[in-house]
Design a protein around this motif. Sequence first.
Motif, PDB file in Angstrom:
ATOM      1  N   ALA A  52       2.654   8.421 -10.315  1.00 54.26           N
ATOM      2  CA  ALA A  52       3.605   8.435 -11.434  1.00 54.26           C
ATOM      3  C   ALA A  52       3.136   7.585 -12.602  1.00 54.26           C
ATOM      4  O   ALA A  52       3.793   7.547 -13.643  1.00 54.26           O
ATOM      5  CB  ALA A  52       4.970   7.947 -10.956  1.00 54.26           C
ATOM      6  N   GLN A  53       2.013   6.876 -12.415  1.00 51.32           N
ATOM      7  CA  GLN A  53       1.477   5.977 -13.438  1.00 51.32           C
ATOM      8  C   GLN A  53       2.535   5.000 -13.947  1.00 51.32           C
ATOM      9  O   GLN A  53       2.801   4.904 -15.155  1.00 51.32           O
ATOM     10  CB  GLN A  53       0.873   6.775 -14.589  1.00 51.32           C
ATOM     11  CG  GLN A  53      -0.496   7.381 -14.281  1.00 51.32           C
ATOM     12  CD  GLN A  53      -1.560   6.315 -14.075  1.00 51.32           C
ATOM     13  OE1 GLN A  53      -2.034   5.693 -15.034  1.00 51.32           O
ATOM     14  NE2 GLN A  53      -1.955   6.092 -12.821  1.00 51.32           N
ATOM     15  N   THR A  54       3.149   4.292 -13.011  1.00 48.52           N
ATOM     16  CA  THR A  54       4.190   3.340 -13.376  1.00 48.52           C
ATOM     17  C   THR A  54       4.001   2.019 -12.632  1.00 48.52           C
ATOM     18  O   THR A  54       3.550   2.000 -11.484  1.00 48.52           O
ATOM     19  CB  THR A  54       5.590   3.891 -13.051  1.00 48.52           C
ATOM     20  OG1 THR A  54       6.576   2.916 -13.429  1.00 48.52           O
ATOM     21  CG2 THR A  54       5.747   4.204 -11.574  1.00 48.52           C
ATOM     22  N   GLU A  55       4.347   0.952 -13.313  1.00 47.16           N
ATOM     23  CA  GLU A  55       4.327  -0.377 -12.709  1.00 47.16           C
ATOM     24  C   GLU A  55       5.741  -0.916 -12.517  1.00 47.16           C
ATOM     25  O   GLU A  55       5.941  -2.071 -12.157  1.00 47.16           O
ATOM     26  CB  GLU A  55       3.534  -1.346 -13.590  1.00 47.16           C
ATOM     27  CG  GLU A  55       4.212  -1.784 -14.871  1.00 47.16           C
ATOM     28  CD  GLU A  55       4.123  -0.754 -15.995  1.00 47.16           C
ATOM     29  OE1 GLU A  55       4.612  -1.042 -17.104  1.00 47.16           O
ATOM     30  OE2 GLU A  55       3.585   0.350 -15.773  1.00 47.16           O
ATOM     31  N   ILE A  71      -4.951  -1.101 -16.256  1.00 46.79           N
ATOM     32  CA  ILE A  71      -5.130  -1.188 -14.808  1.00 46.79           C
ATOM     33  C   ILE A  71      -4.686   0.084 -14.106  1.00 46.79           C
ATOM     34  O   ILE A  71      -5.424   0.648 -13.289  1.00 46.79           O
ATOM     35  CB  ILE A  71      -4.356  -2.393 -14.241  1.00 46.79           C
ATOM     36  CG1 ILE A  71      -4.936  -3.707 -14.778  1.00 46.79           C
ATOM     37  CG2 ILE A  71      -4.376  -2.393 -12.719  1.00 46.79           C
ATOM     38  CD1 ILE A  71      -4.167  -4.933 -14.352  1.00 46.79           C
ATOM     39  N   LYS A  72      -3.494   0.565 -14.433  1.00 45.48           N
ATOM     40  CA  LYS A  72      -2.920   1.666 -13.644  1.00 45.48           C
ATOM     41  C   LYS A  72      -3.642   3.010 -13.773  1.00 45.48           C
ATOM     42  O   LYS A  72      -3.553   3.818 -12.837  1.00 45.48           O
ATOM     43  CB  LYS A  72      -1.431   1.822 -13.961  1.00 45.48           C
ATOM     44  CG  LYS A  72      -1.098   2.130 -15.408  1.00 45.48           C
ATOM     45  CD  LYS A  72       0.407   2.064 -15.637  1.00 45.48           C
ATOM     46  CE  LYS A  72       0.765   2.308 -17.089  1.00 45.48           C
ATOM     47  NZ  LYS A  72       2.210   2.146 -17.342  1.00 45.48           N
ATOM     48  N   PRO A  73      -4.387   3.308 -14.848  1.00 48.54           N
ATOM     49  CA  PRO A  73      -5.097   4.595 -14.873  1.00 48.54           C
ATOM     50  C   PRO A  73      -6.268   4.672 -13.890  1.00 48.54           C
ATOM     51  O   PRO A  73      -6.721   5.762 -13.541  1.00 48.54           O
ATOM     52  CB  PRO A  73      -5.600   4.699 -16.321  1.00 48.54           C
ATOM     53  CG  PRO A  73      -4.758   3.756 -17.103  1.00 48.54           C
ATOM     54  CD  PRO A  73      -4.485   2.632 -16.151  1.00 48.54           C
ATOM     55  N   TRP A  76       0.826  -1.204   0.000  1.00 46.70           N
ATOM     56  CA  TRP A  76       0.000   0.000   0.000  1.00 46.70           C
ATOM     57  C   TRP A  76       0.864   1.260   0.000  1.00 46.70           C
ATOM     58  O   TRP A  76       0.507   2.263  -0.614  1.00 46.70           O
ATOM     59  CB  TRP A  76      -0.919  -0.009   1.222  1.00 46.70           C
ATOM     60  CG  TRP A  76      -2.054  -0.979   1.094  1.00 46.70           C
ATOM     61  CD1 TRP A  76      -2.543  -1.537  -0.061  1.00 46.70           C
ATOM     62  CD2 TRP A  76      -2.851  -1.518   2.154  1.00 46.70           C
ATOM     63  NE1 TRP A  76      -3.587  -2.386   0.213  1.00 46.70           N
ATOM     64  CE2 TRP A  76      -3.810  -2.399   1.556  1.00 46.70           C
ATOM     65  CE3 TRP A  76      -2.854  -1.363   3.536  1.00 46.70           C
ATOM     66  CZ2 TRP A  76      -4.752  -3.095   2.304  1.00 46.70           C
ATOM     67  CZ3 TRP A  76      -3.804  -2.053   4.291  1.00 46.70           C
ATOM     68  CH2 TRP A  76      -4.744  -2.917   3.685  1.00 46.70           C
ATOM     69  N   LEU A  77       1.997   1.194   0.675  1.00 45.54           N
ATOM     70  CA  LEU A  77       2.887   2.354   0.748  1.00 45.54           C
ATOM     71  C   LEU A  77       3.471   2.694  -0.624  1.00 45.54           C
ATOM     72  O   LEU A  77       3.540   3.861  -1.003  1.00 45.54           O
ATOM     73  CB  LEU A  77       4.011   2.071   1.747  1.00 45.54           C
ATOM     74  CG  LEU A  77       4.946   3.238   2.068  1.00 45.54           C
ATOM     75  CD1 LEU A  77       4.179   4.355   2.763  1.00 45.54           C
ATOM     76  CD2 LEU A  77       6.102   2.764   2.955  1.00 45.54           C
ATOM     77  N   VAL A  78       3.866   1.678  -1.363  1.00 43.38           N
ATOM     78  CA  VAL A  78       4.474   1.912  -2.675  1.00 43.38           C
ATOM     79  C   VAL A  78       3.412   2.166  -3.739  1.00 43.38           C
ATOM     80  O   VAL A  78       3.678   2.795  -4.765  1.00 43.38           O
ATOM     81  CB  VAL A  78       5.374   0.718  -3.077  1.00 43.38           C
ATOM     82  CG1 VAL A  78       6.045   0.961  -4.429  1.00 43.38           C
ATOM     83  CG2 VAL A  78       6.439   0.472  -2.006  1.00 43.38           C
ATOM     84  N   PHE A  79       2.192   1.704  -3.487  1.00 41.11           N
ATOM     85  CA  PHE A  79       1.121   1.913  -4.458  1.00 41.11           C
ATOM     86  C   PHE A  79       0.895   3.387  -4.770  1.00 41.11           C
ATOM     87  O   PHE A  79       0.770   3.770  -5.939  1.00 41.11           O
ATOM     88  CB  PHE A  79      -0.194   1.303  -3.942  1.00 41.11           C
ATOM     89  CG  PHE A  79      -1.422   1.968  -4.493  1.00 41.11           C
ATOM     90  CD1 PHE A  79      -1.809   1.761  -5.814  1.00 41.11           C
ATOM     91  CD2 PHE A  79      -2.175   2.841  -3.704  1.00 41.11           C
ATOM     92  CE1 PHE A  79      -2.937   2.399  -6.332  1.00 41.11           C
ATOM     93  CE2 PHE A  79      -3.301   3.466  -4.218  1.00 41.11           C
ATOM     94  CZ  PHE A  79      -3.678   3.253  -5.533  1.00 41.11           C
ATOM     95  N   LEU A  80       0.833   4.222  -3.727  1.00 42.89           N
ATOM     96  CA  LEU A  80       0.451   5.617  -3.943  1.00 42.89           C
ATOM     97  C   LEU A  80       1.399   6.367  -4.879  1.00 42.89           C
ATOM     98  O   LEU A  80       0.946   6.935  -5.878  1.00 42.89           O
ATOM     99  CB  LEU A  80       0.321   6.347  -2.601  1.00 42.89           C
ATOM    100  CG  LEU A  80      -0.270   7.760  -2.676  1.00 42.89           C
ATOM    101  CD1 LEU A  80      -1.631   7.740  -3.366  1.00 42.89           C
ATOM    102  CD2 LEU A  80      -0.386   8.361  -1.278  1.00 42.89           C
ATOM    103  N   PRO A  81       2.712   6.377  -4.624  1.00 41.99           N
ATOM    104  CA  PRO A  81       3.593   7.061  -5.588  1.00 41.99           C
ATOM    105  C   PRO A  81       3.589   6.397  -6.960  1.00 41.99           C
ATOM    106  O   PRO A  81       3.766   7.073  -7.980  1.00 41.99           O
ATOM    107  CB  PRO A  81       4.979   6.990  -4.932  1.00 41.99           C
ATOM    108  CG  PRO A  81       4.886   5.891  -3.926  1.00 41.99           C
ATOM    109  CD  PRO A  81       3.475   5.892  -3.447  1.00 41.99           C
ATOM    110  N   SER A  82       3.360   5.093  -7.000  1.00 42.08           N
ATOM    111  CA  SER A  82       3.308   4.400  -8.293  1.00 42.08           C
ATOM    112  C   SER A  82       2.082   4.839  -9.089  1.00 42.08           C
ATOM    113  O   SER A  82       2.149   5.014 -10.306  1.00 42.08           O
ATOM    114  CB  SER A  82       3.287   2.884  -8.087  1.00 42.08           C
ATOM    115  OG  SER A  82       4.468   2.437  -7.470  1.00 42.08           O
ATOM    116  N   TYR A  83       0.961   5.026  -8.378  1.00 37.25           N
ATOM    117  CA  TYR A  83      -0.251   5.504  -9.057  1.00 37.25           C
ATOM    118  C   TYR A  83      -0.067   6.937  -9.540  1.00 37.25           C
ATOM    119  O   TYR A  83      -0.427   7.271 -10.682  1.00 37.25           O
ATOM    120  CB  TYR A  83      -1.448   5.429  -8.116  1.00 37.25           C
ATOM    121  CG  TYR A  83      -2.694   6.061  -8.702  1.00 37.25           C
ATOM    122  CD1 TYR A  83      -3.412   5.418  -9.708  1.00 37.25           C
ATOM    123  CD2 TYR A  83      -3.136   7.310  -8.268  1.00 37.25           C
ATOM    124  CE1 TYR A  83      -4.540   6.006 -10.267  1.00 37.25           C
ATOM    125  CE2 TYR A  83      -4.258   7.902  -8.812  1.00 37.25           C
ATOM    126  CZ  TYR A  83      -4.959   7.246  -9.815  1.00 37.25           C
ATOM    127  OH  TYR A  83      -6.067   7.838 -10.374  1.00 37.25           O
TER     128      TYR A  83
END
Length: 301
Positions: free
Chosen positions: A70-73, A136-138, A61-68
């Motif tokens: 930045a729109q990156t997987e 998925i990521k958008p 969950w912690l890494v999800f937020l900046p990944s979302y």
Amino acid sequence: MADQQQDKPEHGKLFFYSLVAAAFTGLIAFAGSQNGNTTTVAGLDVPILMLCAAIAMGINWLVFLPSYLAQTEHYYDLTGSLSFITVTLTTLMVTPDLDTRGMLLAALILLWTLRLGSFLFLRIKKDGADTRFDTIKPVFSRFFLTWTLQGLWVFVTSAAALAAITNGIREPLGALAWLGLAVWVVGMLIEMTADIQKRQFKANPDNKGRFITSGIWSWSRHPNYFGEITLWFGVALIALPVLSGWQFATLISPIFVTVLLTKISGVPLLEKKADKRWGDEAEYQAYKQRTSVLIPMPPRG
């Protein structure tokens, strides 16, 4: 406005699935914690297995937020590996009176994680993107569910081993443990061989746009998945002799991996993708006819 109204139920459903995944993780952790060791967190005695479940979810969950944002997987697979490593090292640091079984189980998880994690991270760095995430990521709720499911995957996959490490029952390694180690080694070798052969195949420019039919891939269309399923059954065999009561619920670990790879995210997705790409080719249809889907077997015909 109509589109927004249609999206709301989908968002609600996806968040509900995330809640179910987190709750299931908690239930397995609760069952595996019975008669297990505890550790002190903020002045409270917390079952070590519950702490591990919280860590697995929390990291994702912690890494999800900046990944979302930045729109990156790019850090998805790396985060999964980091979660496995952190959870395993946590059990080693806070569990008293570690024995040979516990250290062996931890070592096997760490070896598998470092090998697979580095392979997946280098693959996505080379490819530049993972097309599975394009749709998925958008979408916040959909991407959040994906990271939540990774937290579930990390904990449930390793649950039997973690329960055996933290439950306080100490017995010498017996025949079942040595059998489990042998099964793990076989699975690990199969998975490594499959990944190496496929990487070498794709590195050859002459094979661009083609599918691999050589080496162990001539015996199975998904030998890497078979190897992974096999090694987690090996881990469960090593853990089994020291589990008791509700802790037996953690033996869902290898079953979970099998269902995940054969019914949900592994074989079905890749088979569908391959059929779409090469389904009209006679060579591909012949390969499917003669080659086992999962379990390595001599080619038919």
